[in-house]
Write an enzyme that holds these catalytic residues in place. Structure first.
Site, short mmCIF file in Angstrom:
data_model
loop_
_atom_site.label_atom_id
_atom_site.label_comp_id
_atom_site.label_asym_id
_atom_site.label_seq_id
_atom_site.Cartn_x
_atom_site.Cartn_y
_atom_site.Cartn_z
N LYS A 167 -8.16 6.93 -14.34
CA LYS A 167 -9.14 7.71 -15.10
C LYS A 167 -8.37 8.86 -15.75
O LYS A 167 -7.17 9.03 -15.49
CB LYS A 167 -10.27 8.22 -14.22
CG LYS A 167 -9.83 9.20 -13.14
CD LYS A 167 -11.05 9.76 -12.45
CE LYS A 167 -10.66 10.73 -11.36
NZ LYS A 167 -11.78 11.32 -10.67
N PHE A 184 -22.29 8.85 -12.48
CA PHE A 184 -21.74 7.53 -12.10
C PHE A 184 -22.49 6.37 -12.72
O PHE A 184 -22.61 5.30 -12.13
CB PHE A 184 -21.64 7.39 -10.57
CG PHE A 184 -20.38 8.01 -10.04
CD1 PHE A 184 -20.26 9.38 -9.95
CD2 PHE A 184 -19.30 7.23 -9.69
CE1 PHE A 184 -19.09 9.97 -9.52
CE2 PHE A 184 -18.12 7.80 -9.26
CZ PHE A 184 -18.02 9.18 -9.17
N LEU A 185 -23.01 6.60 -13.92
CA LEU A 185 -23.65 5.50 -14.66
C LEU A 185 -22.87 5.27 -15.96
O LEU A 185 -23.46 5.06 -17.00
CB LEU A 185 -25.12 5.83 -14.95
CG LEU A 185 -26.09 5.69 -13.78
CD1 LEU A 185 -27.52 6.02 -14.22
CD2 LEU A 185 -26.06 4.29 -13.16
N VAL A 219 -4.65 15.22 -1.70
CA VAL A 219 -5.63 15.94 -0.87
C VAL A 219 -4.97 17.11 -0.14
O VAL A 219 -5.49 18.23 -0.13
CB VAL A 219 -6.31 14.98 0.13
CG1 VAL A 219 -7.05 15.72 1.21
CG2 VAL A 219 -7.27 14.08 -0.63
N ASN A 227 -18.52 6.82 -0.63
CA ASN A 227 -17.67 6.10 -1.58
C ASN A 227 -18.18 4.68 -1.85
O ASN A 227 -18.13 4.20 -2.98
CB ASN A 227 -16.22 6.05 -1.07
CG ASN A 227 -15.46 7.30 -1.47
OD1 ASN A 227 -16.03 8.20 -2.09
ND2 ASN A 227 -14.19 7.37 -1.15
N CYS A 230 -9.00 5.66 -3.91
CA CYS A 230 -10.06 5.73 -2.90
C CYS A 230 -11.03 4.55 -2.91
O CYS A 230 -11.12 3.83 -1.92
CB CYS A 230 -10.82 7.04 -3.04
SG CYS A 230 -9.82 8.45 -2.56
N LYS A 232 -18.21 9.74 4.75
CA LYS A 232 -17.24 9.56 3.68
C LYS A 232 -17.24 8.11 3.15
O LYS A 232 -17.31 7.87 1.94
CB LYS A 232 -15.84 9.94 4.21
CG LYS A 232 -14.71 9.69 3.27
CD LYS A 232 -14.77 10.56 2.04
CE LYS A 232 -13.73 10.12 1.03
NZ LYS A 232 -13.85 10.83 -0.24
N LYS A 255 9.64 16.43 -2.38
CA LYS A 255 8.34 17.02 -2.75
C LYS A 255 8.29 18.49 -2.33
O LYS A 255 7.90 19.36 -3.10
CB LYS A 255 7.25 16.23 -2.01
CG LYS A 255 5.89 16.33 -2.61
CD LYS A 255 4.89 15.47 -1.85
CE LYS A 255 4.65 14.14 -2.51
NZ LYS A 255 3.48 13.43 -2.01
P1 NAD Z 1 -1.11 10.82 -0.91
O1 NAD Z 1 -0.40 9.54 -0.74
O2 NAD Z 1 -1.16 11.48 -2.23
O3 NAD Z 1 -0.55 11.90 0.12
C1 NAD Z 1 -0.23 11.63 1.45
C2 NAD Z 1 0.98 12.47 1.81
O4 NAD Z 1 1.21 12.36 3.20
C3 NAD Z 1 2.26 12.05 1.10
O5 NAD Z 1 2.85 13.16 0.46
C4 NAD Z 1 3.14 11.52 2.24
O6 NAD Z 1 4.51 11.73 2.02
C5 NAD Z 1 2.62 12.33 3.40
N1 NAD Z 1 2.89 11.75 4.72
C6 NAD Z 1 2.76 10.47 5.11
N2 NAD Z 1 3.07 10.35 6.40
C7 NAD Z 1 3.38 11.58 6.86
C8 NAD Z 1 3.77 12.11 8.11
N3 NAD Z 1 3.87 11.32 9.18
N4 NAD Z 1 4.00 13.43 8.22
C9 NAD Z 1 3.89 14.23 7.13
N5 NAD Z 1 3.52 13.79 5.92
C10 NAD Z 1 3.26 12.48 5.78
O7 NAD Z 1 -2.60 10.54 -0.38
P2 NAD Z 1 -3.93 11.29 -0.83
O8 NAD Z 1 -4.45 10.68 -2.08
O9 NAD Z 1 -3.72 12.75 -0.75
O10 NAD Z 1 -4.93 10.83 0.34
C11 NAD Z 1 -4.82 11.34 1.65
C12 NAD Z 1 -6.08 10.96 2.41
O11 NAD Z 1 -7.21 11.60 1.81
C13 NAD Z 1 -6.41 9.47 2.39
O12 NAD Z 1 -6.99 9.11 3.61
C14 NAD Z 1 -7.41 9.34 1.27
O13 NAD Z 1 -8.26 8.24 1.43
C15 NAD Z 1 -8.18 10.63 1.43
N6 NAD Z 1 -8.83 11.11 0.19
C16 NAD Z 1 -8.17 11.02 -1.00
C17 NAD Z 1 -8.79 11.51 -2.15
C18 NAD Z 1 -8.09 11.40 -3.49
O14 NAD Z 1 -8.77 11.57 -4.53
N7 NAD Z 1 -6.78 11.15 -3.55
C19 NAD Z 1 -10.05 12.11 -2.08
C20 NAD Z 1 -10.66 12.20 -0.84
C21 NAD Z 1 -10.05 11.71 0.30
#
Ligand code: NAD
Length: 436
Positions: A324, A253-254, A12, A212, A264, A208, A36
């Site tokens: 997926k 989504f069907l 994200v 979901n 998520c 949100k 990273k």
């Molecule tokens: P992710 O694990 O891919 O990324 C999180 C990042 O945050 C990692 O790179 C991690 O190193 C970093 N991080 C953790 N603690 C930290 C800190 N204290 N300071 C700086 N960086 C830090 O997670 P994601 O999939 O990107 O999801 C992030 C949020 O977005 C979650 O709450 C998730 O539910 C939500 N979300 C995800 C998606 C998706 O499709 N992945 C879609 C919508 C919402």
């Protein structure tokens, strides 16, 4: 144009950072994982997401997008701080908010001028209020700030498009000042009349989870219909198609399959039921969805066992490890459940995925990983197609039949026509397209 810091450069954070830079803002993405950030600063890409590299490269080149591990400096130089850190499930299924609190503390420490804390992570109702209180308690200077909820709805695999052309932008805040700032951050969408939902923090946080939970329910519903189709000989594609023609239902989504997975739906449905329990009520619908979805993953192996009752010593080929297609994310992938169950039954598992093997190796370091589709299938007693990658959509079925020890094929994604595959001499099952 705003100076923005995005904390957390994951799926994200990286997509949002690149997208916000593309909207004309100056963005610095920060993360605690040094490798990273180094990779990104060297032109590499830590995740697989179609179109993301091009978006990142063009905005880096234009000077609007930067990467850093210096969280303090990046926050102190920015006006808008997006928190996009992970909120994984805690021990009891609730969202683990430790990373969010860590970001809030850094925000407080570096509050050297008015700033907005924007929560992009998926967080339970009440997190915004708690974040505000925490920053208020921790801040060193008597400076104003706002806490805004701005949940993200992007889907892995089409994240860039979803971010750049969203269905809606939800902004939760009661402060007029922060509303204007958020409109400016998303100006290029706002002026093109993209729907903005302006609401309070609590409603925004809940949009949100409710979205979901609803999508997970819709998938689970059609999976259940598919299971009935397997028993009665109806075709779930016809049913889903005809259902989807009803505007009240919609065709999205069907698509039945081996159960939903990913980073998520599994964690958000669990957290959603926890939020209900904390209020002394229950979401009986979503509690059932979680249970039924777990069974759906196990059903894949049950289908295989109809053809091979004793899996001990059998070789099973798995195509697809990501939850997926078009992503390398294997978090909560149904393939993990299927592979564990096959191993418990004594089978030897050979696997292939075009992108996700590196991620899968974190949890399954010792699997028999193969370099291509046909090496995976060679000598197998059974084949299970788990992920709908494009390259799995047009397999050489005759070659597969000749390579396999016994022609048994479970197509969990309904890619192949049952009568065609059976015509090659296969014992075949899928998700609700023909009687098993
Ligand atoms: P992710 O694990 O891919 O990324 C999180 C990042 O945050 C990692 O790179 C991690 O190193 C970093 N991080 C953790 N603690 C930290 C800190 N204290 N300071 C700086 N960086 C830090 O997670 P994601 O999939 O990107 O999801 C992030 C949020 O977005 C979650 O709450 C998730 O539910 C939500 N979300 C995800 C998606 C998706 O499709 N992945 C879609 C919508 C919402």
């Amino acid at each position: 144009m705003k100076n923005i810091c995005v904390v957390g450069t994951g799926y994200v954070g990286l997509v949002s950072g690149a997208g916000l830079a593309d909207f004309g803002n100056n963005v610095i993405c920060v993360d605690i994982v040094k490798e990273k950030i180094e990779m990104l600063n060297n032109g590499g890409m830590p995740i697989y997401e179609p179109g993301l590299k091009e978006l990142v490269d063009s905005n880096v080149k234009a000077g609007r997008l930067k990467f850093s591990t210096d969280i303090d400096e990046s926050i102190s130089k920015s006006e808008v701080i997006f928190s996009a850190v992970g909120t994984p499930p805690g021990e009891g299924g609730e969202a683990d908010l430790r990373a969010v609190w860590a970001v809030a503390k850094r925000f407080a420490k570096n509050l050297n001028s008015y700033k907005v804390f924007v929560n992009k992570s998926t967080v339970p109702v009440g997190t915004g209020k708690k974040t505000y209180k925490l920053i208020e308690k921790e801040k060193k200077n008597d400076i104003d700030f706002d806490v805004v909820s701005n949940p993200e709805f992007l889907r892995e695999g089409s994240a860039v498009k979803d971010f750049l052309i969203p269905d809606r932008i939800v902004v939760g805040t009661t402060s007029e000042k922060s509303v204007e700032i958020m409109k400016n951050v998303y100006k290029s969408l706002y002026i093109r009349n993209n729907p903005f939902v302006l609401t309070n923090v609590e409603s925004s946080e809940l949009v949100k989870y409710a979205s979901n939970a609803f999508l997970a329910t819709k998938i689970t519903f059609i999976n259940e219909v598919a299971n009935l189709c397997d028993a009665v000989g109806a075709d779930v594609h016809v049913i889903a198609n005809a259902m989807g023609m009803d505007g009240r239902i919609s065709s999205k989504f069907l698509h039945p399959g081996p159960g939903y997975g990913g980073s998520c739906f599994p964690k958000d449905t669990m957290a959603y039921t926890k939020i209900f329990k904390e209020q002394g009520i229950r979401s009986e619908i979503v509690e059932s969805v979680i249970k039924v979805n777990e069974k759906q993953k196990e059903l894949v192996v049950e289908k295989l066992k109809m053809f091979i009752p004793d899996l001990k010593g059998k070789i099973i080929a798995i195509l697809g490890l990501s939850f997926k297609s078009n992503t390398d994310d294997t978090r909560e992938s149904p393939s993990k459940v299927v592979i564990k169950k096959l191993q418990n039954e004594g089978a030897t598992v050979k696997v292939f995925d075009p992108i996700a093997m590196k991620d899968f190796k974190i949890d399954f370091p010792d699997l028999n990983y193969q370099e291509n589709i046909y090496d995976t299938i060679e000598g197998a007693d059974g084949l299970i197609l788990m992920t709908e990658w494009n390259q799995f959509r047009n397999l050489d079925i005759e070659k597969i039949r000749n390579l396999m020890k016994t022609p048994i094929f479970i197509d969990t994604r309904n890619i192949y026509d049952p009568s065609e595959i059976r015509g090659y001499g296969f014992k075949f099952a899928n998700s609700g397209r023909s009687k098993i």
